[in-house]
Design an enzyme around this catalytic site. Structure first.
Site, PDB file in Angstrom:
ATOM      1  N   GLN A 102       0.916  -1.038  -0.127  1.00  0.00           N
ATOM      2  CA  GLN A 102      -0.115  -0.091   0.156  1.00  0.00           C
ATOM      3  C   GLN A 102       0.522   1.341   0.131  1.00  0.00           C
ATOM      4  O   GLN A 102       0.542   2.282  -0.517  1.00  0.00           O
ATOM      5  CB  GLN A 102      -1.189  -0.404   1.174  1.00  0.00           C
ATOM      6  N   LEU A 278     -11.843  -0.551   1.044  1.00  0.00           N
ATOM      7  CA  LEU A 278     -11.258  -0.288  -0.615  1.00  0.00           C
ATOM      8  C   LEU A 278     -11.269   1.408   0.142  1.00  0.00           C
ATOM      9  O   LEU A 278     -10.711   2.228  -0.494  1.00  0.00           O
ATOM     10  CB  LEU A 278     -12.040  -0.568  -1.498  1.00  0.00           C
ATOM     11  N   ALA A 279     -13.022   2.189   0.401  1.00  0.00           N
ATOM     12  CA  ALA A 279     -12.565   3.201   0.657  1.00  0.00           C
ATOM     13  C   ALA A 279     -11.198   4.439   1.594  1.00  0.00           C
ATOM     14  O   ALA A 279     -10.937   5.495   0.968  1.00  0.00           O
ATOM     15  CB  ALA A 279     -13.391   3.133   1.529  1.00  0.00           C
ATOM     16  N   ASP A 280     -10.640   3.636   2.391  1.00  0.00           N
ATOM     17  CA  ASP A 280     -10.395   4.501   3.235  1.00  0.00           C
ATOM     18  C   ASP A 280      -8.127   4.710   1.459  1.00  0.00           C
ATOM     19  O   ASP A 280      -6.951   4.810   1.696  1.00  0.00           O
ATOM     20  CB  ASP A 280      -9.515   3.920   4.177  1.00  0.00           C
ATOM     21  N   HIS A 303      -9.868   4.868   9.909  1.00  0.00           N
ATOM     22  CA  HIS A 303      -9.329   4.223   8.641  1.00  0.00           C
ATOM     23  C   HIS A 303      -8.901   5.378   7.512  1.00  0.00           C
ATOM     24  O   HIS A 303      -8.399   6.043   7.437  1.00  0.00           O
ATOM     25  CB  HIS A 303      -8.726   2.623   7.992  1.00  0.00           C
TER      26      HIS A 303
END
Length: 341
Positions: A102, A278-280, A303
């Protein structure tokens, strides 16, 4: 040199704020001082997976670093230009490889650099996205944002010994805004891998989940693989992808209860654009894409709150969160690539 101070105890106060801060520091060449890192956790300070990511960044952007040691609650990080790199790394624990990725993927891609990385560690561990989630959900979302990467799974790595290995390739990319607002598909894919566990046990658990989903009128495709690892273990991903939505839920098999612990409602009842995890992960690239990224999510996680705060602080992007009857809409007005120094 002026350093931007960031309170590592903000929001969820965990490793997410470390990952986001060093990622954006490298992309924008903003020197940062992170304070109070994981201060209120049972084992405060930096852990192996954080240090592995930080030390890889030191190699690809020639950063000057102070405080990079296990348990450190303060980190001083001053990056220089990001460069192409071919690296081999080892977390030396079951520390999460997906969490390290990430950090690395956006940095190389957005800075128009190539990265080839072979890394050993944990591919599928608790409190982290699985490598299947990274390869099937995050990669789909990143491709739509313009970020291109590939992952070759060499070996699975479960807790406690890890020993998993992947080969990563990241390509120079031009990012763009996206819109993920409404799920239209009834198709789901189940990905399951297991090692040193009874085949019949795993297949029974997956069939029970599949039957549950079919009863809810979903079209379900199942892929189950026996992939050897040092430790016994199993990993499960359920994914849903269409033109206006990308989402997934994943789980590590609990060997004490012989169950995959997951809330199927998080995917069967989510009619919006993305799942809460997934949003963060979308915030960092969206903040640097010229234009407005819009996504809808059932819940605003800590998060996500943390990422929105840190990202706006470093990049200057603007964002807004609106309430919907069944969730929230997040809008991020990114700054153009020209702002990357």
């Amino acid at each position: 040199m002026d350093f931007l101070k960031i309170d590592g105890n903000f929001g969820e106060g965990g490793g997410q704020i470390v990952r986001t801060a060093v990622t954006l520091s490298c992309i924008t060449k903003t020197p940062i001082i992170l304070e109070n890192i994981r201060k209120n956790r049972k084992d405060p300070g930096l852990k192996h997976q954080h240090l592995t990511a930080i030390k890889i960044l030191q190699k690809i952007c020639n950063a000057t670093i102070e405080g990079a040691k296990i348990g450190s609650t303060n980190l001083k990080f001053a990056p220089k230009d990001v460069k192409d790199a071919i690296l081999r790394e080892d977390v030396r624990t079951a520390g999460s490889i997906p969490l390290i990725l990430q950090v690395l993927i956006p940095i190389s891609a957005i800075n128009q650099r190539k990265l080839e990385l072979s890394i050993k560690g944990g591919t599928d561990v608790a409190w982290s996205p699985t490598i299947d989630y990274t390869n099937n959900v995050l990669r789909e979302a990143y491709e739509r944002l313009g970020i291109n990467f590939s992952i070759e799974l060499v070996k699975r790595g479960y807790y406690p010994k890890g020993g998993g290995e992947i080969n990563l390739k990241v390509f120079p990319s031009t990012i763009k805004p996206i819109s993920l607002t409404n799920k239209k598909t009834r198709k789901l894919k189940i990905f399951c891998s297991y090692s040193k566990l009874p085949e019949q046990l795993i297949k029974e658990k997956i069939e029970k989940i599949r039957s549950n989903l079919i009863e809810k009128n979903f079209d379900v495709k199942v892929v189950i693989k026996n992939q050897n690892a040092i430790d016994s273990g199993s990993t499960l991903l359920i994914a849903s992808v269409d033109e206006e939505s990308i989402m997934g839920i994943d789980s590590i098999f609990d060997k004490r209860t012989n169950e995959f612990r997951m809330d199927l409602k998080k995917i069967t009842e989510n009619e919006l654009g993305v799942d809460e995890n997934l949003a963060d992960m979308l915030v960092v690239p969206a903040s640097l894409a010229e234009g407005m990224t819009i996504f809808r999510v059932p819940k605003i996680s800590t998060h996500l709150e943390t990422n929105l705060y840190v990202t706006s602080k470093i990049t200057g992007c603007k964002y807004g969160v609106g309430k919907l009857p069944n969730g929230f809409e997040v809008r991020i007005e990114g700054v153009s690539n020209a702002s990357i120094q």
